[in-house]
Design an enzyme around this catalytic site. Structure first.
Site, PDB file in Angstrom:
ATOM      1  N   LYS A 172       2.540 -39.983  29.573  1.00 36.92           N
ATOM      2  CA  LYS A 172       2.736 -40.961  28.496  1.00 36.92           C
ATOM      3  C   LYS A 172       4.095 -41.640  28.647  1.00 36.92           C
ATOM      4  O   LYS A 172       5.137 -41.021  28.423  1.00 36.92           O
ATOM      5  CB  LYS A 172       2.636 -40.224  27.155  1.00 36.92           C
ATOM      6  CG  LYS A 172       2.723 -41.098  25.952  1.00 36.92           C
ATOM      7  CD  LYS A 172       2.409 -40.277  24.700  1.00 36.92           C
ATOM      8  CE  LYS A 172       2.511 -41.107  23.446  1.00 36.92           C
ATOM      9  NZ  LYS A 172       3.879 -41.562  23.172  1.00 36.92           N
ATOM     10  N   CYS A 227      45.614 -15.496  15.359  1.00 36.44           N
ATOM     11  CA  CYS A 227      46.435 -14.281  15.435  1.00 36.44           C
ATOM     12  C   CYS A 227      47.883 -14.598  15.058  1.00 36.44           C
ATOM     13  O   CYS A 227      48.720 -13.702  14.977  1.00 36.44           O
ATOM     14  CB  CYS A 227      46.352 -13.650  16.821  1.00 36.44           C
ATOM     15  SG  CYS A 227      47.242 -14.552  18.100  1.00 36.44           S
ATOM     16  N   CYS A 240      46.138  -9.953  20.715  1.00 30.69           N
ATOM     17  CA  CYS A 240      45.545 -10.988  19.844  1.00 30.69           C
ATOM     18  C   CYS A 240      44.200 -10.430  19.378  1.00 30.69           C
ATOM     19  O   CYS A 240      43.344 -10.101  20.194  1.00 30.69           O
ATOM     20  CB  CYS A 240      45.348 -12.288  20.621  1.00 30.69           C
ATOM     21  SG  CYS A 240      44.229 -13.471  19.824  1.00 30.69           S
ATOM     22  N   ASP A 300       8.597 -37.182  14.259  1.00 30.51           N
ATOM     23  CA  ASP A 300       7.276 -36.538  14.235  1.00 30.51           C
ATOM     24  C   ASP A 300       7.208 -35.507  13.112  1.00 30.51           C
ATOM     25  O   ASP A 300       6.209 -35.377  12.421  1.00 30.51           O
ATOM     26  CB  ASP A 300       6.995 -35.840  15.574  1.00 30.51           C
ATOM     27  CG  ASP A 300       6.679 -36.854  16.674  1.00 30.51           C
ATOM     28  OD1 ASP A 300       6.356 -38.000  16.334  1.00 30.51           O
ATOM     29  OD2 ASP A 300       6.772 -36.484  17.856  1.00 30.51           O
TER      30      ASP A 300
HETATM   31  S1  IVH Z   1      -4.052 -44.822  24.828  1.00 30.27           S
HETATM   32  C1  IVH Z   1      -6.362 -44.873  21.373  1.00 30.27           C
HETATM   33  N1  IVH Z   1      -2.836 -44.164  27.001  1.00 30.27           N
HETATM   34  O1  IVH Z   1       1.160 -43.873  23.234  1.00 30.27           O
HETATM   35  C2  IVH Z   1      -5.408 -44.493  22.327  1.00 30.27           C
HETATM   36  N2  IVH Z   1      -1.523 -44.673  25.091  1.00 30.27           N
HETATM   37  O2  IVH Z   1       0.860 -42.862  20.250  1.00 30.27           O
HETATM   38  C3  IVH Z   1      -4.068 -45.098  22.183  1.00 30.27           C
HETATM   39  N3  IVH Z   1       0.895 -44.553  25.482  1.00 30.27           N
HETATM   40  O3  IVH Z   1       0.737 -46.720  21.294  1.00 30.27           O
HETATM   41  C4  IVH Z   1      -3.507 -45.616  23.401  1.00 30.27           C
HETATM   42  N4  IVH Z   1       0.776 -44.000  27.604  1.00 30.27           N
HETATM   43  O4  IVH Z   1       2.195 -46.908  23.328  1.00 30.27           O
HETATM   44  C5  IVH Z   1      -2.703 -44.527  25.721  1.00 30.27           C
HETATM   45  N5  IVH Z   1      -1.887 -43.593  29.031  1.00 30.27           N
HETATM   46  C6  IVH Z   1      -1.751 -43.944  27.759  1.00 30.27           C
HETATM   47  C7  IVH Z   1      -0.481 -44.105  27.160  1.00 30.27           C
HETATM   48  C8  IVH Z   1      -0.409 -44.465  25.800  1.00 30.27           C
HETATM   49  C9  IVH Z   1       1.595 -44.277  26.609  1.00 30.27           C
HETATM   50  C10 IVH Z   1       1.494 -44.867  24.165  1.00 30.27           C
HETATM   51  C11 IVH Z   1       1.023 -46.154  23.564  1.00 30.27           C
HETATM   52  C12 IVH Z   1       0.425 -45.795  22.252  1.00 30.27           C
HETATM   53  C13 IVH Z   1       1.053 -44.466  21.982  1.00 30.27           C
HETATM   54  C14 IVH Z   1       0.139 -43.636  21.128  1.00 30.27           C
END
Ligand code: IVH
Length: 675
Positions: free
Chosen positions: A119, A405, A433, A38
């Site tokens: 996520k 030492c 020491c 990132d």
């Molecule tokens: S929405 C336009 N919802 O995150 C929105 N993505 O960096 C894009 N991901 O490629 C997808 N959980 O692999 C969405 N609840 C969720 C998600 C999700 C995981 C991942 C997905 C996507 C990446 C985005």
């Protein structure tokens, strides 16, 4: 910086990005941590923003991921599979919401409803259904074009083949995440480094029969193109998905306002370890599809969604050197000096390698690329080595056999394990020491010992080198005139130091024993000894005895502690220290305290940081009321007091043993009842 240098730097970064993408998307290998990846992307985007002349077709603002591998047929996504912008802090979320409000031209107080979806860290997939039948399944690929992995996706139980529901649209591209549960991952052979790679690898098998062997799961969360989908909210869509027979994330929520998003984030981050699949953040989506449509996309990410990432707790870095530190008890601890790396917001440049055996077991060498983990307040440590990245001329690390030492080091025989200790030590020579002497002085003045404010580790080190203090008693005879003339010191700071040193001349017997830093005599044992011996005089008289086996009668004191005390008294410098400290300090005898406090027979343990009160203060409040502190979670524990960022394991263990778990305010209420 000159234009060509900027260009060079930018190109180098783009080249790295292409390489990592290709390794990741084609070979299923993450060569760098997610946070470093990132960061690299962020660096490139920032450079592009700052220097408008920088452009590349491989910029992360143009492509998403890497081109799909050649093994599968390529298919264009009717609606591109977008990526998400990242947020790392409350401030980032506030800005995200501000951007939306400004974009929609709403007032500041406009309330936005979000679908907050943990996520999942897996592989996204697009499932095209026509007339209720699953016809084509695609990987994300580069976002525009994916790989046809239909046959592999068909082996996944969570992906329905037919959907009969009347409300199911005539045509729809259901999108979600393919992943593997951590428990299932553990049962697989060691072919993959983590659950994500396992999911990605098995989805790309040429032979679907191989994919079928892996217990892949699918969770749905969004859609691409659709015909006749009549809903207006993301939350409604998630409900419909369930009705149609898809799995959705059980932790999805509807939330209004950044404050509440933060609250949910903190709660889920705490639960993270106990969830059976990896999540790396929370996705927030504006719930209303009409607003989503108005907001649209910027570059390749929607304006209406963001991924709020959890802080990473590991990163890859290079070992630049291995240093050996000598601790207060003589243990030789190897420490890796690594190229500074940001791990979850903290820059880490040292990571412990624990001991000689650990270095041999993992074959850790100077120049190696290693994964470093930082969890809570624990010292960062090296988790694993990437031997593949090692140069051909790399040499095994030879652990020194001598203490700086000059003394030969030893490995003690452990009577319990019947093996030599993993730790190499400088034989306990106390203050003789130099390395140990400095550490013992730091321990003597430390918070839990004499607690001398203004005499921190660096100052002790400096005073030691300047010969101002060599033994603990020297602290009370410091030549303040000399200190005043040192760089960084003045009249006021010297007066403060003098005051704090003098105010610690009165000390409890228990603290005194602990402050001596005798091996195996920590706070608990010091307390036990002080209760039984009652006075410093009695303690000193032990030095004249040949046989200390009487101490075995003390509950909690064993042979290990007794041998350590014996060793301590065998050293003449230690005896001199004791004698001279007795002259300058007032060590209070222990008065027999009755066990009549309200917390009598009650045991407590802490985990996490207390607010507005130190642990030491909380401990003494408990002890003043005849309660006691224990150091591990067992059936003997009555209350686990949790503060900020508690150790999850402790909380889980306590729950399993049905131990009462209380927070700081409940603990204070408990104490208030009695005062
Ligand atoms: S929405 C336009 N919802 O995150 C929105 N993505 O960096 C894009 N991901 O490629 C997808 N959980 O692999 C969405 N609840 C969720 C998600 C999700 C995981 C991942 C997905 C996507 C990446 C985005």
């Amino acid at each position: 910086m000159k234009k060509n240098l900027i260009q060079k730097d930018y190109k180098k970064k783009i080249k790295s990005l292409i390489y990592y993408n290709q390794r990741y998307y084609n070979d299923n290998i993450s060569e760098i941590s997610d946070s470093d990846y990132d960061e690299l992307k962020k660096d490139i985007i920032n450079l592009e923003k700052k220097y408008k002349f920088l452009k590349s077709k491989d910029s992360p603002t143009i492509t998403i991921g890497y081109k799909p591998s050649k093994n599968f047929k390529k298919v264009l996504h009717k609606v591109p599979m977008l990526s998400l912008g990242n947020a790392f802090s409350q401030e980032d979320l506030v800005n995200f919401e501000k951007r939306i409000i400004n974009f929609l031209d709403k007032n500041d107080g406009f309330e936005i409803e979000y679908s907050a979806e943990p996520k999942i860290d897996g592989i996204s997939a697009s499932l095209i259904y026509k007339n209720g039948k699953f016809v084509t399944g695609l990987s994300r690929g580069d976002g525009k074009e994916g790989e046809d992995i239909t046959e592999n996706l068909k082996t996944i139980e969570d992906i329905p083949d037919h959907i009969k529901s009347k409300s199911f649209p005539e045509e729809i591209d259901i999108r979600g995440e393919v992943f593997i549960k951590n428990n299932d991952f553990k049962k697989l052979s060691n072919k993959f480094a983590n659950p994500r790679n396992a999911a990605s690898g098995s989805l790309r098998q040429k032979n679907p029969a191989e994919t079928k062997k892996i217990p892949l799961k699918f969770i749905a969360y969004t859609f691409g193109h659709e015909k006749d989908l009549k809903i207006s909210l993301q939350s409604e869509y998630l409900k419909k998905l369930k009705q149609w027979g898809f799995k959705t994330n059980p932790l999805n929520k509807i939330i209004i306002g950044v404050k509440n998003l933060m609250k949910n984030y903190d709660e889920i981050e705490k639960e993270r370890e106990s969830i059976d699949f990896d999540i790396d953040g929370i996705v927030y989506k504006v719930n209303d599809f009409k607003l989503q449509k108005r907001l649209g996309n910027v570059a390749n990410a929607p304006r209406w969604a963001i991924a709020h990432k959890f802080s990473a707790n590991n990163a890859v870095s290079k070992i630049e050197n291995i240093e050996i530190q000598i601790g207060r008890t003589g243990a030789l601890t190897p420490v890796a000096k690594i190229k500074p790396v940001n791990i979850g917001g903290v820059v880490v440049s040292n990571a412990t390698l624990h001991n000689e055996e650990e270095i041999i077991r993992k074959d850790i060498r100077i120049g190696d690329f290693v994964v470093v983990e930082r969890a809570g307040d624990v010292i960062p440590h090296v988790v694993s080595v990437d031997a593949k990245k090692r140069k051909s001329d790399s040499k095994k690390f030879i652990f020194p056999k001598k203490c700086p030492c000059g003394f030969d080091t030893i490995k003690e025989f452990n009577k319990v394990t019947k093996k030599l200790d993993a730790v190499r030590r400088c034989p306990d020579r106390g203050f003789d020491c130099d390395k140990m002497a400095k550490e013992r002085l730091k321990h003597f003045v430390s918070k839990e010992a004499l607690n001398i404010e203004g005499l921190g580790k660096k100052i002790v080190e400096n005073f030691w080198h300047l010969n101002l203090i060599r033994l603990p008693q020297d602290i009370f005879k410091i030549d303040y005139n000399k200190v005043e003339n040192l760089e960084g010191w003045g009249k006021q700071s010297v007066t403060n130091l003098k005051y704090s040193i003098n105010s610690k001349k009165n000390i409890s017997f228990e603290k005194f024993i602990f402050a001596l830093g005798i091996r195996h005599i920590g706070l608990e044992n010091a307390k036990i000894l002080s209760k039984n011996l009652k006075s410093l005089k009695n303690f000193i008289s032990l030095s004249k005895k040949n046989d200390l086996s009487d101490l075995l009668n003390i509950d909690g004191i064993g042979e290990t502690q007794i041998n350590s005390i014996k060793n301590f008294f065998l050293n003449d410098t230690n005896k001199k220290v004791l004698k001279e400290l007795e002259e300058v300090l007032v060590v209070k005898d222990v008065s027999t305290k009755k066990n009549d406090g309200f917390l009598n027979n009650k045991t407590f343990m802490f985990t996490g940081k207390l607010s507005g009160m130190s642990r030491a203060e909380a401990k003494s409040l408990i002890e003043e009321n005849s309660g006691s502190i224990v150091s591990n979670v067992s059936k003997k524990l009555n209350y686990l007091i949790i503060g900020e960022k508690p150790t999850k394991r402790k909380v889980i263990n306590a729950k399993e043993l049905k131990i009462e778990i209380i927070d700081q305010s409940q603990f204070l209420k408990m104490l208030n009842k009695i005062s």
